[in-house]
Design a protein around this motif. Structure first.
Motif, mmCIF file in Angstrom:
data_model
loop_
_atom_site.group_PDB
_atom_site.id
_atom_site.type_symbol
_atom_site.label_atom_id
_atom_site.label_comp_id
_atom_site.label_asym_id
_atom_site.label_seq_id
_atom_site.Cartn_x
_atom_site.Cartn_y
_atom_site.Cartn_z
ATOM 1 N N HIS A 86 42.586 49.310 39.667
ATOM 2 C CA HIS A 86 41.954 50.422 38.940
ATOM 3 C C HIS A 86 42.722 50.724 37.648
ATOM 4 C CE1 HIS A 86 38.640 51.661 41.473
ATOM 5 N NE2 HIS A 86 39.415 51.607 42.544
ATOM 6 N N ARG A 87 44.038 50.689 37.730
ATOM 7 C CA ARG A 87 44.881 50.950 36.551
ATOM 8 C C ARG A 87 44.661 49.861 35.487
ATOM 9 N NH1 ARG A 87 48.688 53.159 39.080
ATOM 10 N NH2 ARG A 87 49.510 51.259 40.005
ATOM 11 N N THR A 88 44.532 48.614 35.911
ATOM 12 C CA THR A 88 44.304 47.518 34.968
ATOM 13 C C THR A 88 42.970 47.703 34.259
ATOM 14 O OG1 THR A 88 45.628 46.021 36.317
ATOM 15 C CG2 THR A 88 44.138 45.011 34.715
ATOM 16 N N TRP A 89 41.926 48.012 35.015
ATOM 17 C CA TRP A 89 40.624 48.248 34.386
ATOM 18 C C TRP A 89 40.722 49.385 33.365
ATOM 19 C CZ3 TRP A 89 36.029 46.719 32.965
ATOM 20 C CH2 TRP A 89 35.122 47.671 32.500
ATOM 21 N N SER A 90 41.331 50.490 33.745
ATOM 22 C CA SER A 90 41.437 51.633 32.831
ATOM 23 C C SER A 90 42.153 51.248 31.544
ATOM 24 C CB SER A 90 42.181 52.790 33.504
ATOM 25 O OG SER A 90 41.423 53.275 34.582
ATOM 26 N N VAL A 154 37.346 38.803 37.128
ATOM 27 C CA VAL A 154 37.253 38.708 35.669
ATOM 28 C C VAL A 154 35.787 38.680 35.231
ATOM 29 C CG1 VAL A 154 37.737 37.204 33.694
ATOM 30 C CG2 VAL A 154 39.533 37.706 35.354
ATOM 31 N N ALA A 155 34.942 37.997 35.982
ATOM 32 C CA ALA A 155 33.517 37.973 35.645
ATOM 33 C C ALA A 155 32.924 39.383 35.737
ATOM 34 C CB ALA A 155 32.767 37.013 36.567
ATOM 35 N N LEU A 156 33.283 40.099 36.764
ATOM 36 C CA LEU A 156 32.824 41.484 36.910
ATOM 37 C C LEU A 156 33.267 42.320 35.720
ATOM 38 C CD1 LEU A 156 31.762 44.010 38.465
ATOM 39 C CD2 LEU A 156 34.054 44.126 39.519
ATOM 40 N N TRP A 157 34.548 42.255 35.408
ATOM 41 C CA TRP A 157 35.079 43.092 34.331
ATOM 42 C C TRP A 157 34.542 42.685 32.966
ATOM 43 C CZ3 TRP A 157 40.879 43.833 36.014
ATOM 44 C CH2 TRP A 157 40.925 44.812 37.022
ATOM 45 N N ARG A 158 34.389 41.390 32.726
ATOM 46 C CA ARG A 158 33.819 40.973 31.439
ATOM 47 C C ARG A 158 32.385 41.469 31.310
ATOM 48 N NH1 ARG A 158 36.400 35.089 30.920
ATOM 49 N NH2 ARG A 158 38.319 35.729 29.903
ATOM 50 N N GLY A 159 31.631 41.358 32.374
ATOM 51 C CA GLY A 159 30.262 41.867 32.343
ATOM 52 C C GLY A 159 30.224 43.362 32.088
ATOM 53 N N LEU A 160 31.107 44.094 32.729
ATOM 54 C CA LEU A 160 31.143 45.544 32.534
ATOM 55 C C LEU A 160 31.635 45.908 31.134
ATOM 56 C CD1 LEU A 160 32.394 46.721 36.030
ATOM 57 C CD2 LEU A 160 30.108 47.013 35.043
ATOM 58 N N GLN A 161 32.581 45.139 30.596
ATOM 59 C CA GLN A 161 33.025 45.394 29.230
ATOM 60 C C GLN A 161 31.892 45.154 28.247
ATOM 61 O OE1 GLN A 161 36.287 42.678 29.400
ATOM 62 N NE2 GLN A 161 37.804 44.285 29.694
ATOM 63 N N MET A 162 31.132 44.090 28.470
ATOM 64 C CA MET A 162 29.992 43.801 27.603
ATOM 65 C C MET A 162 28.955 44.931 27.711
ATOM 66 S SD MET A 162 27.852 40.275 27.272
ATOM 67 C CE MET A 162 29.364 39.328 27.106
ATOM 68 N N THR A 163 28.704 45.396 28.926
ATOM 69 C CA THR A 163 27.770 46.499 29.128
ATOM 70 C C THR A 163 28.265 47.752 28.415
ATOM 71 O OG1 THR A 163 27.107 45.581 31.260
ATOM 72 C CG2 THR A 163 26.612 47.909 30.885
ATOM 73 N N LEU A 164 29.551 47.986 28.473
ATOM 74 C CA LEU A 164 30.132 49.131 27.769
ATOM 75 C C LEU A 164 29.903 49.024 26.266
ATOM 76 C CD1 LEU A 164 31.862 51.698 27.870
ATOM 77 C CD2 LEU A 164 33.883 50.234 27.796
ATOM 78 N N LEU A 165 30.106 47.839 25.713
ATOM 79 C CA LEU A 165 29.880 47.645 24.281
ATOM 80 C C LEU A 165 28.415 47.871 23.906
ATOM 81 C CD1 LEU A 165 32.005 44.462 23.534
ATOM 82 C CD2 LEU A 165 32.527 46.813 22.887
#
Length: 189
Positions: A86-90, A154-165
């Protein structure tokens, strides 16, 4: 003119790339943005690709060091895995990192199209699986399973980062990330 001038030019190119991206960069445009000329840029860096590659490294390592720091903290972390994740994602999805994420996904797209100029850069700034896999192995997963779970994360987080953008809806993305990460951690055991 020597090392100091080279570093000055590199800093200016890094700022330009961060603001304008890489897709339509020309050597002439970079020379204009830095108050230099094509010949001097080639003298110091050898090629436009080498210059842009170094500029992207500077952007990643010097202007947004939280990415390397966050992944290193996850790899060597000794707290509960769930909290460290959770800390890494934040850290990597923090609002101040949005310009880096835009640039990362632009370069990622160029590399995905087969543009070899960006493949090495992505290897440097996009190697997020390695520290996650190392941590998962330390948590007791066999090496192949640790690599597979790291790729999934990493796939989850990259997808979520893209969604955030794309959406700009930080609250919704963070809520999805929390739920997905809880399910991910439950599966890890």
């Amino acid at each position: 003119m020597g090392h100091g001038e080279r570093e000055r030019l590199l800093g200016l190119v890094a700022a330009h790339v961060l603001e304008h991206g890489v897709t339509s960069l020309t050597l002439r445009g970079l020379a204009g943005a830095t108050g230099s000329n094509n010949r001097m840029l080639l003298y110091y860096f050898g090629s436009k690709e080498a210059l842009v590659g170094e500029a992207l490294r500077v952007v990643g390592e010097e202007r947004f060091p939280v990415f390397a720091t966050a992944w290193a903290a996850l790899e060597r972390g000794d707290g509960p895995l769930r909290e460290d994740l959770h800390r890494t994602w934040s850290a990597i999805a923090a609002p101040g990192n949005v310009p880096f994420l835009r640039l990362f996904f632009e370069v990622f797209g160029q590399a995905a199209r087969g543009d070899e100029r960006w493949a090495g850069v992505l290897g440097d700034i996009g190697d997020w699986q390695r520290p996650a896999a190392a941590r998962f192995a330390r948590e007791g997963l066999p090496p192949a399973a640790a690599r597979a779970r790291a790729t999934e994360l990493v796939a989850l987080w990259r997808g979520l980062q893209m969604t955030l953008l794309i959406t700009g809806d930080r609250d919704a993305v963070d809520a999805v990330q929390r739920q997905a990460l809880e399910a991910f951690c439950d599966r890890l055991g």
